[in-house]
Design an enzyme around this catalytic site. Structure first.
Site, PDB file in Angstrom:
ATOM      1  N   GLY A  93      16.046 -90.696  26.901  1.00 47.66           N
ATOM      2  CA  GLY A  93      17.127 -90.131  27.765  1.00 47.66           C
ATOM      3  C   GLY A  93      17.687 -90.916  28.915  1.00 47.66           C
ATOM      4  N   GLN A  94      17.028 -91.925  28.667  1.00 40.40           N
ATOM      5  CA  GLN A  94      17.617 -92.237  30.198  1.00 40.40           C
ATOM      6  C   GLN A  94      19.453 -93.008  30.137  1.00 40.40           C
ATOM      7  OE1 GLN A  94      15.870 -96.609  30.402  1.00 40.40           O
ATOM      8  NE2 GLN A  94      17.171 -97.046  32.337  1.00 40.40           N
ATOM      9  N   HIS A 100      15.394 -95.969  37.875  1.00 46.65           N
ATOM     10  CA  HIS A 100      15.226 -95.261  38.851  1.00 46.65           C
ATOM     11  C   HIS A 100      14.012 -94.489  38.782  1.00 46.65           C
ATOM     12  CE1 HIS A 100      17.903 -93.686  35.608  1.00 46.65           C
ATOM     13  NE2 HIS A 100      17.443 -92.732  36.146  1.00 46.65           N
TER      14      HIS A 100
HETATM   15  P1  AMP Z   1      18.740 -90.828  33.680  1.00 46.18           P
HETATM   16  O1  AMP Z   1      19.114 -91.903  33.566  1.00 46.18           O
HETATM   17  O2  AMP Z   1      18.429 -90.197  32.426  1.00 46.18           O
HETATM   18  O3  AMP Z   1      16.688 -90.924  34.166  1.00 46.18           O
HETATM   19  O4  AMP Z   1      19.518 -89.979  35.035  1.00 46.18           O
HETATM   20  C1  AMP Z   1      20.405 -90.023  35.756  1.00 46.18           C
HETATM   21  C2  AMP Z   1      20.147 -89.004  36.863  1.00 46.18           C
HETATM   22  O5  AMP Z   1      21.155 -89.852  36.632  1.00 46.18           O
HETATM   23  C3  AMP Z   1      21.097 -87.420  36.162  1.00 46.18           C
HETATM   24  O6  AMP Z   1      20.230 -86.442  36.565  1.00 46.18           O
HETATM   25  C4  AMP Z   1      22.127 -87.461  36.763  1.00 46.18           C
HETATM   26  O7  AMP Z   1      22.646 -86.541  37.599  1.00 46.18           O
HETATM   27  C5  AMP Z   1      21.676 -88.324  37.820  1.00 46.18           C
HETATM   28  N1  AMP Z   1      23.685 -89.287  38.058  1.00 46.18           N
HETATM   29  C6  AMP Z   1      24.517 -89.264  37.498  1.00 46.18           C
HETATM   30  N2  AMP Z   1      25.421 -90.091  38.358  1.00 46.18           N
HETATM   31  C7  AMP Z   1      25.025 -89.835  39.886  1.00 46.18           C
HETATM   32  C8  AMP Z   1      25.738 -89.684  41.160  1.00 46.18           C
HETATM   33  N3  AMP Z   1      26.834 -90.173  41.497  1.00 46.18           N
HETATM   34  N4  AMP Z   1      25.325 -89.573  42.128  1.00 46.18           N
HETATM   35  C9  AMP Z   1      23.788 -88.713  41.926  1.00 46.18           C
HETATM   36  N5  AMP Z   1      23.331 -88.879  40.704  1.00 46.18           N
HETATM   37  C10 AMP Z   1      23.648 -89.087  40.004  1.00 46.18           C
END
Ligand code: AMP
Length: 114
Positions: A93-94, A100
């Site tokens: 689910g990336q 990160h």
């Molecule tokens: P994932 O790539 O699935 O591991 O998760 C990406 C994460 O980034 C999600 O939990 C989003 O809520 C978070 N996210 C996306 N855009 C932003 C942003 N501008 N600031 C903070 N968190 C973010």
């Protein structure tokens, strides 16, 4: 050249974020859709697409991120512990293709994860 990810734009301070920690190599900020009372995103400033793209030259950097998370946890008083998650690739689910770590705390977490 591919477009910058949202996390690279945060690192470059092109878009705002609620930054809680920064040093020479990494940045930590609050997730905009928190899944726990404390939900931080910890990123290396270096652009690495995912955990699957971590190279031998990045080993020290990844260790640095974990040391930074330990420091953040101490600073924030996360005495109950915390969970570190990284999603790598579509099955995990990336969504953002910049390595990160989600750092989650403030409530108990179940296992196995969904
Ligand atoms: P994932 O790539 O699935 O591991 O998760 C990406 C994460 O980034 C999600 O939990 C989003 O809520 C978070 N996210 C996306 N855009 C932003 C942003 N501008 N600031 C903070 N968190 C973010």
């Amino acid at each position: 050249m591919s477009e910058k990810t949202v996390f690279k734009r945060i690192v470059d301070r092109e878009i705002p974020a609620d930054v809680v920690y920064e040093d020479e190599f990494c940045l930590a900020f609050r997730d905009i859709h928190p899944a726990a009372p404390v939900h931080l995103i910890v990123v290396p400033k270096k652009e690495i697409r995912s955990a699957a793209d971590v190279a031998a030259e990045d080993e020290g950097l990844v260790g640095h991120l974990f040391a930074a998370m330990a420091k953040i946890a101490a600073q924030m008083g996360l005495t109950g512990g915390y969970r570190v998650v990284t999603n790598s690739g579509p099955d995990a689910g990336q969504e953002v293709m910049h390595l990160h770590f989600h750092m989650l705390a403030g409530r108990p977490f179940g296992w196995p994860p969904g």
